[in-house]
Design a protein around this motif. Structure first.
Motif, PDB file in Angstrom:
ATOM      1  N   LYS A 253      58.157  97.810 -56.816  1.00  0.00           N
ATOM      2  CA  LYS A 253      57.159  97.123 -55.323  1.00  0.00           C
ATOM      3  C   LYS A 253      56.569  96.689 -56.233  1.00  0.00           C
ATOM      4  CE  LYS A 253      57.944 100.346 -51.429  1.00  0.00           C
ATOM      5  NZ  LYS A 253      57.474 100.744 -50.438  1.00  0.00           N
ATOM      6  N   GLU A 254      55.521  96.891 -56.977  1.00  0.00           N
ATOM      7  CA  GLU A 254      54.279  95.994 -58.225  1.00  0.00           C
ATOM      8  C   GLU A 254      55.166  94.912 -58.980  1.00  0.00           C
ATOM      9  OE1 GLU A 254      51.926  99.113 -59.820  1.00  0.00           O
ATOM     10  OE2 GLU A 254      50.682  99.679 -57.638  1.00  0.00           O
ATOM     11  N   ALA A 255      56.310  95.657 -59.185  1.00  0.00           N
ATOM     12  CA  ALA A 255      57.408  94.888 -60.564  1.00  0.00           C
ATOM     13  C   ALA A 255      57.913  93.787 -59.819  1.00  0.00           C
ATOM     14  CB  ALA A 255      57.717  95.488 -61.509  1.00  0.00           C
ATOM     15  N   VAL A 256      58.373  94.026 -58.627  1.00  0.00           N
ATOM     16  CA  VAL A 256      58.733  92.976 -57.997  1.00  0.00           C
ATOM     17  C   VAL A 256      58.093  91.639 -57.637  1.00  0.00           C
ATOM     18  CG1 VAL A 256      60.066  92.281 -56.341  1.00  0.00           C
ATOM     19  CG2 VAL A 256      61.161  94.174 -56.881  1.00  0.00           C
ATOM     20  N   LEU A 257      56.836  92.200 -57.631  1.00  0.00           N
ATOM     21  CA  LEU A 257      55.684  90.815 -56.985  1.00  0.00           C
ATOM     22  C   LEU A 257      55.344  90.594 -58.307  1.00  0.00           C
ATOM     23  CD1 LEU A 257      53.711  93.335 -54.381  1.00  0.00           C
ATOM     24  CD2 LEU A 257      55.729  91.467 -54.075  1.00  0.00           C
ATOM     25  N   GLU A 258      55.515  90.778 -59.294  1.00  0.00           N
ATOM     26  CA  GLU A 258      55.068  90.879 -60.242  1.00  0.00           C
ATOM     27  C   GLU A 258      56.170  89.390 -61.377  1.00  0.00           C
ATOM     28  OE1 GLU A 258      51.856  94.680 -61.395  1.00  0.00           O
ATOM     29  OE2 GLU A 258      53.535  94.190 -62.816  1.00  0.00           O
ATOM     30  N   ALA A 259      57.571  90.020 -60.812  1.00  0.00           N
ATOM     31  CA  ALA A 259      58.353  89.360 -61.562  1.00  0.00           C
ATOM     32  C   ALA A 259      58.380  87.666 -61.871  1.00  0.00           C
ATOM     33  CB  ALA A 259      59.529  88.943 -60.597  1.00  0.00           C
ATOM     34  N   GLY A 260      58.934  86.899 -62.735  1.00  0.00           N
ATOM     35  CA  GLY A 260      58.756  85.533 -62.555  1.00  0.00           C
ATOM     36  C   GLY A 260      59.904  85.503 -62.172  1.00  0.00           C
ATOM     37  N   TYR A 261      60.248  84.042 -62.092  1.00  0.00           N
ATOM     38  CA  TYR A 261      62.039  83.320 -62.386  1.00  0.00           C
ATOM     39  C   TYR A 261      62.674  83.717 -62.966  1.00  0.00           C
ATOM     40  CZ  TYR A 261      59.333  80.726 -59.170  1.00  0.00           C
ATOM     41  OH  TYR A 261      58.612  80.274 -57.065  1.00  0.00           O
ATOM     42  N   ASP A 262      62.057  84.140 -64.084  1.00  0.00           N
ATOM     43  CA  ASP A 262      62.615  84.490 -65.559  1.00  0.00           C
ATOM     44  C   ASP A 262      63.267  85.749 -65.875  1.00  0.00           C
ATOM     45  OD1 ASP A 262      60.963  84.363 -66.494  1.00  0.00           O
ATOM     46  OD2 ASP A 262      61.397  82.866 -68.062  1.00  0.00           O
ATOM     47  N   SER A 263      62.426  86.590 -64.993  1.00  0.00           N
ATOM     48  CA  SER A 263      62.798  88.079 -65.207  1.00  0.00           C
ATOM     49  C   SER A 263      63.224  89.150 -65.501  1.00  0.00           C
ATOM     50  CB  SER A 263      61.117  88.882 -64.028  1.00  0.00           C
ATOM     51  OG  SER A 263      59.706  88.670 -64.238  1.00  0.00           O
ATOM     52  N   THR A 264      64.389  88.874 -65.365  1.00  0.00           N
ATOM     53  CA  THR A 264      65.921  89.891 -64.603  1.00  0.00           C
ATOM     54  C   THR A 264      66.474  89.531 -65.777  1.00  0.00           C
ATOM     55  OG1 THR A 264      67.355  88.371 -63.391  1.00  0.00           O
ATOM     56  CG2 THR A 264      65.780  89.905 -62.005  1.00  0.00           C
ATOM     57  N   LEU A 265      67.365  90.298 -66.404  1.00  0.00           N
ATOM     58  CA  LEU A 265      68.517  90.490 -66.687  1.00  0.00           C
ATOM     59  C   LEU A 265      69.943  90.832 -66.315  1.00  0.00           C
ATOM     60  CD1 LEU A 265      68.910  92.730 -70.265  1.00  0.00           C
ATOM     61  CD2 LEU A 265      67.422  92.784 -68.385  1.00  0.00           C
ATOM     62  N   ARG A 266      70.832  90.299 -66.822  1.00  0.00           N
ATOM     63  CA  ARG A 266      72.086  91.368 -66.528  1.00  0.00           C
ATOM     64  C   ARG A 266      72.717  92.044 -67.399  1.00  0.00           C
ATOM     65  NH1 ARG A 266      77.188  89.900 -66.295  1.00  0.00           N
ATOM     66  NH2 ARG A 266      78.877  90.627 -65.093  1.00  0.00           N
ATOM     67  N   SER A 267      72.545  93.607 -67.626  1.00  0.00           N
ATOM     68  CA  SER A 267      73.630  94.501 -68.354  1.00  0.00           C
ATOM     69  C   SER A 267      74.436  95.361 -68.058  1.00  0.00           C
ATOM     70  CB  SER A 267      72.151  94.419 -69.998  1.00  0.00           C
ATOM     71  OG  SER A 267      72.640  95.078 -70.689  1.00  0.00           O
ATOM     72  N   PRO A 268      74.989  95.986 -69.373  1.00  0.00           N
ATOM     73  CA  PRO A 268      75.796  97.699 -68.874  1.00  0.00           C
ATOM     74  C   PRO A 268      74.723  98.514 -69.439  1.00  0.00           C
ATOM     75  CG  PRO A 268      76.907  96.388 -70.435  1.00  0.00           C
ATOM     76  CD  PRO A 268      75.723  95.205 -70.141  1.00  0.00           C
ATOM     77  N   LEU A 269      73.535  98.289 -69.394  1.00  0.00           N
ATOM     78  CA  LEU A 269      72.711  99.201 -70.655  1.00  0.00           C
ATOM     79  C   LEU A 269      72.357 100.999 -69.445  1.00  0.00           C
ATOM     80  CD1 LEU A 269      69.759  99.198 -69.357  1.00  0.00           C
ATOM     81  CD2 LEU A 269      69.376  97.066 -71.031  1.00  0.00           C
ATOM     82  N   PHE A 270      72.277 100.182 -67.707  1.00  0.00           N
ATOM     83  CA  PHE A 270      71.726 100.980 -67.118  1.00  0.00           C
ATOM     84  C   PHE A 270      73.058 102.308 -66.968  1.00  0.00           C
ATOM     85  CE2 PHE A 270      72.071 103.121 -62.444  1.00  0.00           C
ATOM     86  CZ  PHE A 270      71.368 103.198 -62.690  1.00  0.00           C
ATOM     87  N   ASP A 271      74.378 102.044 -66.487  1.00  0.00           N
ATOM     88  CA  ASP A 271      75.463 103.001 -66.464  1.00  0.00           C
ATOM     89  C   ASP A 271      76.409 102.894 -67.133  1.00  0.00           C
ATOM     90  OD1 ASP A 271      76.165 101.380 -64.139  1.00  0.00           O
ATOM     91  OD2 ASP A 271      76.073 102.176 -62.744  1.00  0.00           O
ATOM     92  N   GLY A 272      76.930 101.292 -67.938  1.00  0.00           N
ATOM     93  CA  GLY A 272      78.152 101.158 -68.610  1.00  0.00           C
ATOM     94  C   GLY A 272      79.372 100.064 -67.248  1.00  0.00           C
TER      95      GLY A 272
END
Length: 361
Positions: A253-272
């Protein structure tokens, strides 16, 4: 007097407002779902990442806390193996060896996990449990097989299909789904690469069932835009992750509150499969090593021990943190009911504002 917000889908699903809390894995449990349903929306339990026994426990917990309708979110990908033992696992790729060294340095042990989220047999059992409990809605992620729809309808349950491409919406409608949830690329967790507004317009051109919008929705103004476009409701994830009732770790939850507008990425690294998540050390080690990524479900089997090890240690830097692109607009950690009421108020306010600023005949 509080504002009223209704669409035809409210009668279909037995809810007061057309807002649905997404069934997020390791986040959406009975307590969160009950808070949302008690506030007039549709609460969901994320059943993909937990065991059948835990699904049973969370449904029972929900029923002890709420008389409202419940949704259970399950996954039925066409290429899912029957069980974990069917997956041939290669040696650890370089990025995971690096993560292991870093976790070892912090005294965090990485141990095998019995994660069965990929198992088709496992999800069939969870579906049976949910239907035996009289769960009102089943959400199908990663595919909507005809046999699932038939099983749900036989027990009086509605089916919602979460899709990231227009062709998947066509398939779900053809297979008998009751509702299509179109999730744009802005959404957290498993998501496609088409933006929500475009995907919503594509699906609305041919949909013969109600369409719900999803993907990065954390403000009522966004929901109002989707309703204006023709959606009958909103499926909201990350905004409910950042609530007091959410089952996610406090550091998540802290990480979400700390996130900025460009803090995410979309990738298959989690489970393919492509997942939108917050950038951190868990994602950073794969940069430049994309050629070592494995297909689903092998990638999932490889990464799960690291995910759970970091979760147990509350090590935010090395956790998997699925999150929508709207995280940068989330700045507080209220109760789930407060979030739902706020979204209704913001949506109604935005719709009223349009009447004042847009002239039309």
């Amino acid at each position: 007097m509080p504002p009223t917000l209704r669409t035809p889908i409210c009668d279909l699903l037995g809810i007061d407002v057309p807002l649905m809390q997404a069934g997020m894995g390791n986040v959406a449990y009975g307590r969160l779902a009950a808070a949302v349903s008690n506030a007039g929306g549709l609460g969901s339990i994320g059943g993909i990442d937990i065991t059948p026994e835990q699904v049973d426990e969370e449904i029972r917990l929900f029923r002890s806390l709420s008389d409202g309708p419940l949704c259970v979110d399950l996954g039925f990908p066409a290429n899912a193996p029957q069980g974990l033992s069917d997956v041939r696992v290669p040696e650890l790729p370089g990025p995971l060896r690096q993560l292991k060294r870093e976790l070892d340095e912090r005294g965090v042990e990485v141990v095998p996990t019995t994660d069965q989220a990929i198992s088709l047999a496992d999800n069939k059992k969870k579906l049976e449990i949910a239907l035996d409990h009289g769960v009102e809605v089943i959400a199908c992620a990663l595919g909507t097989p005809t046999w699932v729809v038939e099983a749900c309808h036989a027990k009086g349950a509605k089916v919602m299909s979460i899709v990231g491409l227009a062709k998947h919406a066509r398939s779900a409608i053809r297979n008998g789904t009751d509702v299509v949830v179109v999730q744009g690329t802005e959404g957290g967790g498993h998501t496609g690469d088409v933006g929500l507004i475009t995907l919503l317009a594509e699906v609305l051109e041919f949909a013969t069932v109600p369409v719900v919008a999803a993907g990065g929705l954390v403000k009522g103004s966004q929901i109002a835009a989707c309703l204006t476009a023709g959606a009958q409701g909103a499926w909201v994830g990350t905004r409910f992750l950042a609530t007091r009732e959410s089952g996610s770790e406090d550091v998540f939850k802290e990480a979400v509150l700390e996130a900025g507008y460009d803090s995410t990425l979309r990738s298959p690294l989690f489970d393919g499969l492509h997942v939108r998540m917050l950038r951190n050390r868990f994602t950073e080690v794969w940069e430049g090593h994309e050629d070592e990524l494995q297909p689903y479900p092998v990638q999932r089997v490889l990464t799960m021990p690291f995910k759970y090890a970091a979760m147990r240690a509350n090590l935010k830097s090395h956790m998997s943190l699925p999150s929508g692109a709207g995280a940068g607009m989330i700045t507080d950690l209220p109760g789930a009911a407060d979030v739902l009421h706020r979204l209704v108020e913001e949506t109604v306010e935005a719709l009223r504002r349009v009447e004042k600023t847009v002239e039309f005949r």
